[in-house]
Motif scaffolding. Structure first.
Motif, PDB file in Angstrom:
ATOM      1  N   ARG A  24      24.817  93.437 144.389  1.00  0.00           N
ATOM      2  CA  ARG A  24      26.074  94.046 144.839  1.00  0.00           C
ATOM      3  C   ARG A  24      25.927  94.498 146.285  1.00  0.00           C
ATOM      4  O   ARG A  24      24.828  94.800 146.731  1.00  0.00           O
ATOM      5  N   SER A  25      27.066  94.590 146.970  1.00  0.00           N
ATOM      6  CA  SER A  25      27.039  95.068 148.348  1.00  0.00           C
ATOM      7  C   SER A  25      26.610  96.528 148.378  1.00  0.00           C
ATOM      8  O   SER A  25      26.709  97.231 147.382  1.00  0.00           O
ATOM      9  N   GLY A  26      26.139  96.966 149.531  1.00  0.00           N
ATOM     10  CA  GLY A  26      25.622  98.326 149.651  1.00  0.00           C
ATOM     11  C   GLY A  26      26.697  99.406 149.630  1.00  0.00           C
ATOM     12  O   GLY A  26      26.431 100.554 149.334  1.00  0.00           O
ATOM     13  N   GLU A  27      27.936  99.013 149.939  1.00  0.00           N
ATOM     14  CA  GLU A  27      29.008 100.013 150.065  1.00  0.00           C
ATOM     15  C   GLU A  27      29.525 100.443 148.693  1.00  0.00           C
ATOM     16  O   GLU A  27      29.710  99.612 147.810  1.00  0.00           O
ATOM     17  N   SER A  28      29.730 101.744 148.516  1.00  0.00           N
ATOM     18  CA  SER A  28      30.336 102.229 147.283  1.00  0.00           C
ATOM     19  C   SER A  28      31.539 103.090 147.636  1.00  0.00           C
ATOM     20  O   SER A  28      31.725 103.475 148.793  1.00  0.00           O
TER      21      SER A  28
END
Lengths: 337, 462
Positions: A24-28
Motif C-alpha cells: 500500500r502507499s505510504g499515505e494514510s
C-alpha cells in the motif's frame, strides 16, 4: 504448518491470507490530516504575532470542543476512538480561523462541539458529512453569538501579545459595505502609494478573522499541501475566477480578492475531500459556483463576507456534481458508440 | 550503463493512457544475480489442472518409470498436456495441495538415480520452414501456457479466429509488478532464444512487426536486445523487431495497458487484443516456444523469482515444474521468522498461500515472503472521497463509489461505476489513504451480479 522441512520461518498459523494488493502507499487518512494541520500553523503563528495570545486560546478552545464532540460520538456509537486521525483537530483549527480574534474562547468550544456532533457525528462520522464541519460551526456561532461574531475584531499590531479588549475595529469588507472603498482602506492603512494597501493585505496587517488575514501565510501552507499532492489547484483557481468575475462589478475588485476569508476558504475549506467533488470538471464547477456566490453575497447579500455560506451552499450540490462529472472511461475512448 | 535517448532529451517515455501507480520496486533484491539452477528435487507433484479449462488426463499409472520430458497427461478439450519434469517413478496419482485452489489431482513422481535424464530432443533442421499449423501444434504439444502469470494456453492465444487480421506481435517484457525479476533475467540470459521464439510466434500469426515492451527500469535488457536484434538481423527477417521502452509505472505490463503504451491503440471493454490487431506474449513464453518448435522440447522448467525481505537469500531459480515450494525456500537459505504473508505472484495482483507445502505450477513466476514492514495488515476506514482511486484507476472507473454502494448493501447498483470492466489490478487499493480493500469490494459486487444472473435464469426456467 508453514515451516515444515525448512529451518526458521514463521510459526504455524501466523501467516496472513488476504486479497491483493499486498503493498500500500505510504499515505494514510490521518497522515494527510496531520499534514493539513501542519500547513495551518503559519497562519496561526501570524495571528499570535499580530493579535496576541488570545487567538491561540480560541484555537485551543475550538479544538477542545471538536475533540470532545468526536470522542462523545465514538463512545455513543461504540467505535474505537478516532481522535488520533487528526480530523477533529483540523475542524477545530479551521473553525477558530474563521472567528474574530477578540472572541471569548468558551464560545469557540461550544461552536466546535456543536459543529462536530451535528455536522459529522449524527451523519456517521468520518467521510459521511455533507457540509464542511468548521463552516457549519461558524454559521451556528453567527446565529448564536451575533454581536461577538461581528464586533470582536482587533487592529493588527506586530508583537503586542496582550492587546487591550477595548481596541475593537471592523473588517475592511464590513467597512467597504457600509462606507465605501476609501473608508475601508483607511481602517488599516494610512498613506503610501496607490497600491501599497495590497502588500498590507498580502502580509496580513489588517483586522479580520484569526486565520484569514495573512495571504502569504495561507499560501505557504497551501504550497506545502500542493507539493505533497494533498490538494489540487482546480477548486482554488476556479473560486478566484468566479469571485474575480463578480468583483468587476464592485468598486474595489482587488480589495475583494485579497481580503475576507477567500484565501483560507479556497485552499483549506473548499478543498475538503469529503465535501467537494471528485473529478477536475466537477471541481471547476464547484469552485466557480463558490466564487460567484461569494461575490454575490458580498455585493448584494446581507453580509460583508460570503465565502462561508457560498461553500456551504455548494456543498449541497456535490453529490449531483459527482454524478454529472464522472471520470472518462478509458474503455470507450476512440470507440464509436 | 549509457543513458537512453529519452532520458537525455527529457522526452516523455511511452505509457498507458490514464492512471497507474509506482510502488517501491524491490527489484534490486534479485535483478543483479544470474538465474540459479535448482538441484533436482526428490519428488515433483504435477498438477493436472495447470490452467483455466479442462484438466489434463493421466496417461501413466502408478509404478511407471518415466524420463524427463515424457508425456504424463494428455490434453483434454482445449487444454494442454503435462510432461514429467524429472526422471523417476510415478509414485502416486491423487490429491495434492494446489497453489490456486485448495487441492487438485496430481501425478507424483519420485526422482530416480538421474533425475535430469531426458528424452532426446534433437533439433529439427527444418524448424524455420515449418508451416504455421505445425508450429502451433508443437506449441500445444509442449504444454506451453502464458508464463506471465495468466497461464492461458499459448496455442489458443496464437490461434486467430477466421476474419481476424493482426499486424503486430508484442513481446511483454514490462514486468511491472514490484519484486519480480524473472522476465528481466530471462531477457538478459536468453536474448537470442527469446528473439527467435518471438520470430516463430510472429510467423505463426503471420505478422511482420514485433514490438518488445520493456519498462525503463530495465535499460540493460533493452540495450542488450537492441544489440541482439542487430546481430540476428538476417535470421529475424522479414519480421521487423523494435524495442520500445515504456515508463516504469504499474500496470504497464497488463496486456491492454501495454498495447496502449506501445501502439496507441485502445482495446475496448470486453474485446481482445486481436480486435485491434495485436497479440501479446510474455518473454518466457517466447523462449519456451522456441524450444518447442525447434527441438519439440516441452515446457519442463520455469524461472521463479523468490524474493521479499522475509527470505534469507532472494534469487531467481530455474525449477522443474511440480517442485515443492519448501524445496525452493530451502534453496534460498530458508525464510525468516518475520514473514507474515507468502504471496504467489507479484504484490499487486498475487494471491496469498497458506503454506509452503505446495507444488509449483506453470503459472507461478514468483513467490514473495513479505514482512510486516513491506505489507499492510491494518484495518480500513470510511471513504473520504479523496479521489486518489479515480486518479489511479487505469480504466477511469469509480472504485470509491462501488465500495460505498457495496458497504451500504447495494452491490447490484454498481455497474454504472465500472464493476464489470475492472480487471483487479489493485491500483485503487494501493492508492487509498483509508486503506480500503477496494478490489475486494469490487469482487463482492461482481459475485453479487453473477448470483443475481443465476437466480434470474433459474426463475425463467432456463
Amino acid at each position: 504448518m508453514a515451516n515444515s522441512g525448512v529451518g526458521g520461518g514463521p510459526s504455524a498459523g501466523t501467516l496472513h491470507l488476504s486479497y491483493g494488493p499486498h503493498v500500500r502507499s505510504g499515505e494514510s487518512t490521518s497522515s494527510i490530516m496531520w499534514q493539513v494541520n501542519l500547513a495551518l500553523l503559519p497562519a496561526l503563528i501570524w495571528a499570535v504575532g499580530v493579535f496576541g495570545v488570545r487567538p491561540l486560546l480560541i484555537t485551543l478552545a475550538a479544538v477542545l470542543g471538536c475533540v470532545a464532540g468526536e470522542q462523545l460520538f465514538c463512545l455513543l456509537q461504540k467505535r474505537r476512538t478516532t481522535l488520533t486521525d487528526g480530523t477533529a483537530v483540523c475542524s477545530g483549527m479551521l473553525l477558530a480561523f474563521t472567528l474574530p480574534p477578540g472572541l471569548s474562547p468558551w464560545m469557540a468550544t461550544i461552536g466546535g462541539f456543536l459543529a462536530i456532533t451535528l455536522t459529522k457525528g449524527v451523519f456517521g462520522g468520518l467521510g459521511h458529512n455533507i457540509f464542511n464541519v468548521a463552516l457549519i460551526g461558524r454559521a451556528m456561532m453567527m446565529a448564536s453569538f451575533p454581536v461577538a461574531m461581528t464586533t470582536k475584531w482587533i487592529p493588527p499590531q506586530l508583537g503586542n501579545f496582550f492587546p487591550p479588549d477595548a481596541l475593537t475595529t471592523a473588517t475592511p469588507l464590513a467597512i467597504l459595505k457600509e462606507k465605501g472603498f476609501e473608508a475601508a482602506l483607511a481602517s488599516f492603512y494610512q498613506g503610501g502609494g496607490e497600491y501599497d494597501y495590497l502588500w498590507r493585505l498580502a502580509l496580513g496587517l489588517r483586522p479580520g478573522s484569526i486565520g484569514e488575514v495573512s495571504v502569504l501565510c495561507i499560501l505557504l501552507g497551501a504550497a506545502f499541501l500542493l507539493l505533497r499532492g494533498i490538494i489540487k489547484l482546480w477548486i482554488p483557481l476556479s473560486i478566484f475566477a468566479g469571485l474575480g468575475l463578480v468583483s468587476l462589478l464592485s468598486t474595489a475588485p482587488l480589495l475583494h480578492l485579497f481580503s475576507g476569508g477567500v484565501w483560507l476558504g479556497a485552499f483549506f475549506m473548499a478543498t475538503d475531500y469529503v465535501t467537494s467533488p471528485s473529478t477536475p470538471k466537477g471541481q471547476i464547477v464547484f469552485g466557480v459556483g463558490i466564487g460567484l456566490l461569494t461575490g454575490l453575497i458580498r455585493l448584494y447579500g446581507g453580509y460583508p463576507e460570503g465565502i462561508c455560506y457560498a461553500i456551504l451552499l455548494m456543498n449541497i450540490v456535490v453529490p449531483a456534481l459527482n454524478d454529472w462529472f464522472r471520470p472518462k472511461r478509458v474503455s470507450t475512448m476512440g470507440v464509436p458508440s | 550503463m549509457s543513458l537512453s535517448l529519452s532520458t537525455v532529451l527529457g522526452k516523455s517515455v511511452a505509457t498507458f493512457f490514464k492512471g497507474g501507480v509506482h510502488p517501491a520496486e524491490f527489484k534490486e533484491l534479485t535483478c543483479q544475480t544470474p538465474i540459479e539452477q535448482l538441484a533436482a528435487p526428490k519428488q515433483v507433484q504435477l498438477h493436472l489442472q495447470q490452467h483455466i479449462g479442462e484438466a489434463a488426463n493421466p496417461v501413466v499409472k502408478k509404478g511407471d518409470v518415466v524420463l524427463r520430458g515424457q508425456l504424463v497427461a494428455s490434453a483434454v478439450g482445449s487444454g494442454v498436456p503435462v510432461h514429467a519434469s524429472i526422471a523417476g517413478k510415478v509414485a502416486n496419482i491423487g490429491r495434492a495441495p494446489h497453489p490456486n485452489s485448495v487441492e487438485g489431482q496430481a501425478i507424483v513422481i519420485e526422482a530416480g538415480e538421474n533425475p535430469f535424464q531426458e528424452v532426446e530432443f534433437p533439433e529439427d533442421t527444418a524448424w524455420r520452414e515449418l508451416p504455421a499449423a505445425d508450429m502451433l501444434s508443437r506449441i500445444r504439444e509442449a504444454g506451453i501456457v502464458g508464463l506471465g502469470g495468466a497461464a492461458f494456453p499459448t496455442y489458443r492465444k496464437l490461434t486467430l479466429p477466421a476474419g481476424h487480421k493482426v499486424d503486430t506481435l508484442i513481446i511483454n517484457g514490462a514486468e511491472c509488478e514490484p519484486y519480480l525479476t524473472s522476465d528481466h533475467r530471462m531477457m538478459l540470459e536468453y536474448p537470442e532464444q527469446m528473439l527467435l521464439g518471438a520470430w516463430l510466434m510472429a510467423r505463426v500469426i503471420g505478422v511482420n512487426r514485433c514490438l518488445i515492451g520493456i519498462e525503463d527500469n530495465k535499460q540493460d535488457a533493452a540495450e542488450l536486445l537492441e544489440r541482439k536484434i542487430g546481430e540476428l538481423h538476417s535470421s529475424l527477417a522479414p519480421v521487423k523487431f523494435e524495442v520500445r521502452v515504456a515508463r516504469t509505472r504499474y500496470p504497464q505490463g497488463s496486456e491492454k495497458q501495454l498495447i496502449q503504451a506501445l501502439t496507441g491503440r485502445n482495446v475496448p471493454a470486453r474485446k481482445l487484443p486481436m480486435d485491434v490487431g495485436v497479440v501479446v506474449q510474455n518473454v518466457a513464453t517466447a523462449v519456451a516456444c522456441h524450444e518447442a518448435i525447434r527441438y519439440k522440447r516441452p515446457l519442463l522448467d520455469r524461472i521463479v523469482t523468490m524474493s521479499g525481505m522475509g527470505l534469507n537469500q532472494p534469487k531467481n531459480l530455474r525449477v522443474p515444474l511440480g517442485t515443492g515450494l519448501a524445496t525452493l525456500v530451502a534453496a534460498c537459505g530458508g525464510m525468516k521468522d518475520t514473514v507474515v504473508k507468502i504471496v504467489a505472484g507479484g504484490p499487486m495482483m498475487g494471491r496469498t498461500v497458506p503454506t509452503i507445502e505446495i507444488p509449483l505450477i506453470k503459472g507461478n513466476g514468483g513467490f514473495l515472503f513479505l514482512t510486516k514492514a513491506e505489507t499492510y495488515l491494518g484495518d480500513f476506514q470510511a471513504c473520504v472521497m479523496c479521489a486518489r482511486c479515480l486518479e489511479a484507476c487505469p480504466l477511469g472507473l469509480e472504485p470509491n463509489r462501488i465500495s460505498i454502494l457495496v458497504e451500504a448493501g447495494h452491490p447490484l447498483d454498481t455497474a454504472e461505476h465500472g464493476t464489470h470492466e475492472c480487471f483487479e489490478c489493485g491500483c485503487c487499493s494501493y492508492a487509498c489513504p483509508s486503506k480500503r480493500p477496494l478490489v475486494q469490494f469490487i469482487q463482492v459486487a461482481k459475485t453479487a451480479y453473477r448470483r443475481d444472473q443465476r437466480l434470474k435464469e433459474a426463475a425463467h426456467g432456463k
